[in-house]
Design an enzyme around this catalytic site. Structure first.
Site, PDB file in Angstrom:
ATOM      1  N   GLU A 173     -11.928   2.609   4.983  1.00  8.56           N
ATOM      2  CA  GLU A 173     -10.712   2.792   6.409  1.00  8.56           C
ATOM      3  C   GLU A 173     -10.363   4.526   6.624  1.00  8.56           C
ATOM      4  O   GLU A 173     -10.456   5.247   6.096  1.00  8.56           O
ATOM      5  CB  GLU A 173      -9.721   2.288   5.752  1.00  8.56           C
ATOM      6  N   ASP A 191      -4.988   3.181  -1.756  1.00  7.41           N
ATOM      7  CA  ASP A 191      -6.042   3.575  -0.425  1.00  7.41           C
ATOM      8  C   ASP A 191      -6.132   5.126  -1.256  1.00  7.41           C
ATOM      9  O   ASP A 191      -5.598   6.062  -1.656  1.00  7.41           O
ATOM     10  CB  ASP A 191      -5.215   3.946   0.364  1.00  7.41           C
ATOM     11  N   GLU A 218       0.828  -1.008   0.263  1.00  6.12           N
ATOM     12  CA  GLU A 218      -0.183   0.074   0.094  1.00  6.12           C
ATOM     13  C   GLU A 218       0.503   1.311  -0.035  1.00  6.12           C
ATOM     14  O   GLU A 218       1.973   1.219   1.115  1.00  6.12           O
ATOM     15  CB  GLU A 218      -0.678  -0.069   1.381  1.00  6.12           C
TER      16      GLU A 218
END
Length: 254
Positions: free
Chosen positions: A236, A174, A139
């Site tokens: 998230e 993300d 990530e």
């Protein structure tokens, strides 16, 4: 869209098995977590079986957070510790029925030694993943929130995936982090779609619920669906009040 509750940020007032049930009751389609290690994997597996929810992913242990650690896999001189934590994460994931492990790189000087260390550890993680049928995620994380994080852009992540050529290895994209670092999310996701294993969302700049802020997630999620993304969207974010009080965004974005 199918939404996954990230139990690292949501329902944190509950023990992990109870949080699984709460997310099910509130209509989430799947789950993900950060560091479930304090919960026996059998207890988590039972909660998942009872609710019928999938646990999509978890993280490797980040190290000593009080000392500023935010992952170990790219840290030169801590290779044994990093490998042990990768092996612990994969053992936990296999026992609990978790489908992916995010291998956290950590803060480095960005040099060649750190990059080589990271790639070596990822290759080891992929060996474990191949045997266990688990995905390895990397990530890119923004350096405003985590200064010095070794992996902070999608081009870097894509290059690692191309060079290692391991089918188990995918990007966790993300949107919060990548809006801060590089923007142009619709184009980036479209370009990287074959390399993306999971997508997460949160408002920018406050990382709260994704219904306000500088990103139009209602439009972006429609675009993601139209270009062929069939996975889950990970919630998230850090609730602005309580988890349940902030869930109105789900109905709007489905």
């Amino acid at each position: 869209m199918k939404f996954s509750a990230n139990l690292g940020f949501l329902y944190t007032d509950l023990p992990l098995p109870e949080a699984v049930h709460a997310a099910k009751a509130d209509g989430f389609d799947a789950l993900e977590c950060h560091f479930p290690y304090d919960t026996p994997p059998a207890d988590l597996k039972t909660a998942l079986k009872t609710t019928g929810l999938r646990m999509l992913g978890m993280n490797t242990w980040p190290g000593d957070r009080n000392a500023g650690d935010f992952g170990l896999a790219a840290l030169v001189g801590r290779e044994d510790e990093a490998r042990a934590e990768i092996e612990r994460a994969f053992a936990y994931a296999a026992a609990a029925g978790i489908e992916a492990v995010h291998v956290m790189a950590g803060r480095t000087d960005g040099g060649a030694a750190a990059e080589n260390c990271f790639r070596t550890n990822l290759d080891h993680a992929c060996d474990l993943a191949e045997k266990q049928g688990i995905t390895v995620l990397i990530e890119p994380i923004n350096t405003r929130d985590v200064a010095g994080y070794h992996l902070s852009g999608t081009a870097h992540a894509a290059q690692i995936i191309d060079d290692l050529d391991r089918p188990e290895l995918k990007i966790m994209f993300d949107c919060y982090h990548m809006q801060i670092m590089q923007g142009n999310l619709a184009h980036s996701i479209e370009k990287l779609l074959s390399k993306i294993g999971h997508i997460q969302i949160a408002a920018v700049p406050d990382r709260g619920e994704p219904d306000i802020g500088e990103l139009d997630y209602a439009w972006l999620l429609r675009h993601i669906s139209h270009i062929g993304y069939q996975g889950y969207i990970g919630a998230e974010y850090r609730p602005r009040t309580t988890t349940r009080d902030g869930l109105g965004w789900i109905t709007k974005m489905r």
